[in-house]
Design an enzyme around this catalytic site. Structure first.
Site, PDB file in Angstrom:
ATOM      1  N   ASP A   1     -15.732 -10.545 -23.473  1.00 50.13           N
ATOM      2  CA  ASP A   1     -16.649 -10.738 -22.261  1.00 50.13           C
ATOM      3  C   ASP A   1     -18.014 -10.846 -22.500  1.00 50.13           C
ATOM      4  OD1 ASP A   1     -14.321 -10.023 -21.338  1.00 50.13           O
ATOM      5  OD2 ASP A   1     -14.871  -8.162 -20.689  1.00 50.13           O
TER       6      ASP A   1
ATOM      7  N   GLU B   1       4.856 -11.212  -5.888  1.00 51.07           N
ATOM      8  CA  GLU B   1       3.760 -11.268  -7.005  1.00 51.07           C
ATOM      9  C   GLU B   1       4.132 -10.879  -8.317  1.00 51.07           C
ATOM     10  OE1 GLU B   1       3.727  -9.381  -4.462  1.00 51.07           O
ATOM     11  OE2 GLU B   1       2.853  -7.321  -4.822  1.00 51.07           O
TER      12      GLU B   1
ATOM     13  N   GLY C   1       0.857  -1.020  -0.064  1.00 49.73           N
ATOM     14  CA  GLY C   1      -0.035   0.016   0.006  1.00 49.73           C
ATOM     15  C   GLY C   1       0.939   1.083  -0.147  1.00 49.73           C
TER      16      GLY C   1
ATOM     17  N   CYS D   1       5.262  -6.178   2.109  1.00 48.12           N
ATOM     18  CA  CYS D   1       5.618  -4.896   1.812  1.00 48.12           C
ATOM     19  C   CYS D   1       4.718  -3.986   3.069  1.00 48.12           C
ATOM     20  CB  CYS D   1       5.253  -4.335   0.587  1.00 48.12           C
ATOM     21  SG  CYS D   1       6.218  -2.746   0.508  1.00 48.12           S
ATOM     22  N   TYR D   2       3.832  -3.364   2.575  1.00 48.25           N
ATOM     23  CA  TYR D   2       3.010  -2.547   3.780  1.00 48.25           C
ATOM     24  C   TYR D   2       2.255  -3.398   4.562  1.00 48.25           C
ATOM     25  CZ  TYR D   2      -0.343   0.986   5.918  1.00 48.25           C
ATOM     26  OH  TYR D   2      -1.120   1.398   6.674  1.00 48.25           O
TER      27      TYR D   2
ATOM     28  N   HIS E   1       8.331  -7.875  -2.946  1.00 48.71           N
ATOM     29  CA  HIS E   1       7.187  -8.368  -3.709  1.00 48.71           C
ATOM     30  C   HIS E   1       7.263  -9.716  -4.453  1.00 48.71           C
ATOM     31  CE1 HIS E   1       4.691  -4.456  -3.164  1.00 48.71           C
ATOM     32  NE2 HIS E   1       6.054  -4.012  -3.095  1.00 48.71           N
TER      33      HIS E   1
ATOM     34  N   LYS F   1      -9.856 -11.304 -16.489  1.00 50.84           N
ATOM     35  CA  LYS F   1      -9.932 -11.355 -17.891  1.00 50.84           C
ATOM     36  C   LYS F   1      -9.188 -12.926 -18.546  1.00 50.84           C
ATOM     37  CE  LYS F   1     -10.906  -9.170 -21.864  1.00 50.84           C
ATOM     38  NZ  LYS F   1     -12.050  -8.112 -21.953  1.00 50.84           N
TER      39      LYS F   1
END
Ligand code: XMP
Length: 544
Positions: free
Chosen positions: A258, A202, A86, A113-114, A200, A400
Site C-alpha cells: 500500500d 456474490e 444482514g 437476502c435481508y 447470495h 487491495k
C-alpha cells in the site's frame, strides 16, 4: 484490511477527522465516472464482496449506509442500487429499514437476502421465520431466463444463508426462481425495476452468481463497464496535482504494497515534491531496509529519509511481554520517530497515507458510508492530526486487489506488488514474549528460509502469508553427539481471500521437510520446527 481488534490506543486514532471527511468528497474526483452502483449495507459480512464483484465488471461501486435517504441517493445519481444481506430479522423492532421512497426513484434495485426481505416488506410482502433454516448450497429452479437471469440454466446451484424468508409477495411481484424450501428464491416487480433474491450471487458458492451481477449492472442498470484502473491512475494524478499545488508531501514507506503504491502514485504526480520516510524499527524482515532503499532511491529517485530506530524500539520494548503493550509501545515509538524526521523536512505540508477502501468503510470516515464497526484500523501509520499536516489518501477508493493492479500499472516490480502483507509491528508480534536483538536475529534467518523455500516451490503467489514465529520455548535435542537445549520455531502459512478467515496451507510434506532441515541446520539456536495447522477462527494469523 483491518482485521484485528486493537485496544483503544490514542496513538492509533483513526476516528473520522474533518480532513478525512472532506476528502471523502474530494476523492470521488479520482473515480471519474458518472456510472456508479451503490451498495446499501445492512450489516452484511458480504457488503464489500458485493462491491468488489461489481467492480470486477468494470463498474465503480460504493458502499453506503442502509439508512441513506432517497434524496441523497438521487443526488449521488447511481445507475443502480444493491441492498445487501444482514444479520437481523426485518420484523424485529429496531431492525435496519430502508427509505421506501428509494423505490420511487426509478433506479434499478437488487435486494439480496435481508435486502430482499426489507424490499418486500416495504412493498407490501410478508417475511417470516423459516421452518427449515437454510445455510449452504441449494439447487435453484430458474423460471425466468430474462434480464438478471439471462444465461442461467433451468436448474443451478446457489448459496443460501438465512433464517427468515419472504412468505408472501405483493400482487405486483412475479416469481423468477424457487428452491424446494424457498418458494420465492427470486422475484421481480412487474412495473418497477426492482429485483430480489434470497440467495447470495456474490459468493463463489453460487457458481454463476457473477453472471447475475453482470446482468444486473450491465443490462438492467445500463452501465457500460468502462471503469478502468488505468483511468483511475490518470485521474488520481490530476487530482493530486490539483490538491498539492507546489507544496511538499511526506509519505511513510513500510516496504508493503500500500505505501509503495501511494509513493509511486505521488511520484508520478509530483516527482521531486515528494519526500519518503522509512522508519526502520528493527522489526523488519531480512534485507527489507535494503530492498526499500534500492527501489525508492534508485528506481524512483525520491528524497528518501531512513530513520534507523532499532535501538529506540528495542529499549522501549525491553522487559515487555504482553502483546497489546508491545503493540502500543511500537505505535508510540513509531509516531515519535516519524514526527521527529518529518519536522526536519521544512516545507512539508501534506502527509500521504495508504488508507484503503475497507479501512474507510470500517472506520466510518465516509459520510455516506456505513457506521463504524468495532474494529480500529490498526496500521501504526495512523498518525495523529496534531502533526499538523493535511492528509492525502489517494487509495481510499480502492480494494487491495485493485491496489496491486495499480502498482503494476505504475511500474512497481511484481515481486513488490505481490509481497505478502506484513503487520505494522513487524517481527515483534512473531517473536513471542520479550523482544531482544538476539531473538530477532534468529527469527529473521528462519523467516527468510521459510519464504525462500516457498518461493522456490512456486507456491508464493498461491499462499497468502508465510512466515516463521519464534516461540518462547526451549526443548531438548541432539545434534551430532551433543545434547542441545534450544529454541523452537513455528512455521505459519495460510490461504485466505480477505484475512478475516483463513485456512492453514496444506503444503507438500517434502517442502515442509526442506524448511525444517534448513532452519535447524542453518539457524543457530534452533533445534525444533513445528507447522501451525490452526485455521482462523479460532486462531488468528499472527501469534500475538
Ligand atoms: P490476524 O493475526 O488478526 O491478522 O489474523 C490478520 C491480518 O492482519 C495483519 N496484522 C496487522 N497488520 N498492523 C498491521 O498493519 C497490525 O498490528 C497487525 N496485526 C495483524 C496480519 O499480518 C494479517 O495479514
Amino acid at each position: 484490511m483491518s482485521n484485528r481488534e486493537t485496544t483503544a490506543d490514542p496513538s492509533l486514532d483513526t476516528s473520522p477527522s474533518s480532513a478525512t471527511a472532506t476528502q471523502a468528497d474530494d476523492a470521488q474526483g479520482a473515480v471519474l465516472t458518472d456510472q456508479r452502483i451503490l451498495v446499501l449495507d445492512f450489516g452484511s459480512q458480504y457488503a464489500q464482496l458485493i462491491a468488489r464483484r461489481v467492480r470486477e465488471q468494470h463498474v465503480y461501486c460504493q458502499i453506503v449506509r442502509h439508512d441513506i435517504t432517497a434524496e441523497r441517493i438521487a443526488e449521488l445519481a447511481p445507475r443502480g442500487v444493491i441492498l445487501s444481506g444482514g444479520p437481523n430479522s426485518v420484523y424485529e423492532e429496531g431492525a435496519p429499514q430502508i427509505d421506501p421512497a428509494i423505490f420511487d426513484l426509478n433506479i434499478p434495485v437488487l435486494g439480496i437476502c435481508y435486502g430482499m426481505q426489507v424490499a418486500c416488506q416495504a412493498l407490501g410482502g410478508k417475511v417470516d421465520n423459516t421452518p427449515s433454516r437454510e445455510f449452504g448450497r441449494a439447487m435453484c429452479e430458474f423460471l425466468d431466463h430474462d434480464s438478471i437471469f439471462r444465461g442461467m440454466k433451468d436448474s443451478e446451484q446457489v448459496w443460501m444463508s438465512h433464517g427468515d424468508q419472504v412468505s408472501q409477495i405483493a400482487d405486483d411481484f412475479t416469481v423468477m426462481a424457487r428452491t424446494s424450501t424457498c418458494p420465492y428464491a427470486a422475484i421481480r416487480h412487474n412495473t418497477r425495476p426492482v429485483y430480489a433474491m434470497q440467495f447470495h450471487p456474490e459468493v463463489t458458492h453460487t457458481p454463476h452468481g457473477g453472471q447475475i451481477l453482470h446482468n444486473f449492472v450491465r443490462e438492467v442498470c445500463g452501465c457500460d463497464g468502462t471503469w478502468r484502473l488505468g483511468d483511475f491512475a490518470d485521474a488520481a494524478v490530476e487530482q493530486i496535482r490539483k490538491q498539492v499545488g507546489d507544496k511538499r508531501v511526506i509519505c511513510g514507506l513500510s516496504g508493503g504494497v500500500d505505501s509503495s503504491v501511494v509513493a509511486a502514485l505521488l511520484y508520478k504526480a509530483i516527482g521531486s515534491q515528494l519526500s519518503c520516510i522509512l522508519v526502520d524499527n528493527g522489526m523488519l524482515r531480512k534485507n527489507e531496509q535494503k530492498i526499500v532503499i534500492e527501489e525508492f532511491s534508485n528506481h524512483f529517485k525520491t528524497d528518501l529519509h531512513v530513520v534507523d530506530a532499532e535501538d529506540q524500539f528495542l529499549s522501549d520494548l525491553a522487559g515487555v511481554e504482553e502483546p497489546q503493550e508491545k503493540r502500543r509501545r511500537i505505535g508510540y515509538a513509531f509516531i515519535e520517530c516519524f514526527k521527529s524526521e518529518a519536522t526536519k523536512i521544512e516545507d512539508a505540508h501534506f502527509l500521504a497515507q495508504g488508507t484503503l477502501y475497507p479501512d474507510v468503510i470500517e472506520s466510518g470516515a465516509d459520510k455516506d458510508g456505513p457506521a463504524a464497526t468495532i474494529k480500529l484500523h490498526h496500521n501504526v501509520g495512523g498518525l495523529p492530526e496534531e502533526l499538523g499536516f493535511e492528509l492525502i489518501e489517494p487509495l481510499r477508493d480502492l480494494f487491495k486487489d485493485e491496489v496491486r493492479r495499480l502498482g503494476l500499472e505504475l511500474g512497481l516490480p511484481e515481486q513488490l506488488v505481490w509481497r505478502h502483507p506484513f503487520p505494522g509491528p513487524g517481527l515483534a508480534v512473531r517473536c513471542l514474549g520479550e523482544v531482544t536483538r538476539e531473538k530477532l536475529v534468529v527469527l529473521r534467518e528462519a523467516d527468510a528460509i521459510v519464504v525462500e523455500e516457498i518461493e522456490n516451490a512456486g507456491l508464493y503467489r498461491e499462499t497468502s502469508q508465510a512466515f516463521a514465529v519464534l516461540l518462547p520455548v526451549q526443548s531438548v535435542g541432539v545434534m551430532g553427539d551433543a545434547r542441545t537445549y534450544d529454541n523452537a520455531v513455528a512455521v505459519r502459512c495460510v490461504n485466505t481471500d480477505d484475512f478475516m478467515t483463513a485456512d492453514w496451507s496444506h503444503l507438500p510434506y517434502d517442502l515442509l521437510a526442506r524448511i525444517s532441515t534448513r532452519i535447524i541446520n542453518e539457524v543457530k539456536g534452533v533445534n525444533r520446527v513445528c507447522y501451525d495447522i490452526s485455521s482462523k477462527p479460532p486462531a488468528t494469523i499472527e501469534w500475538e
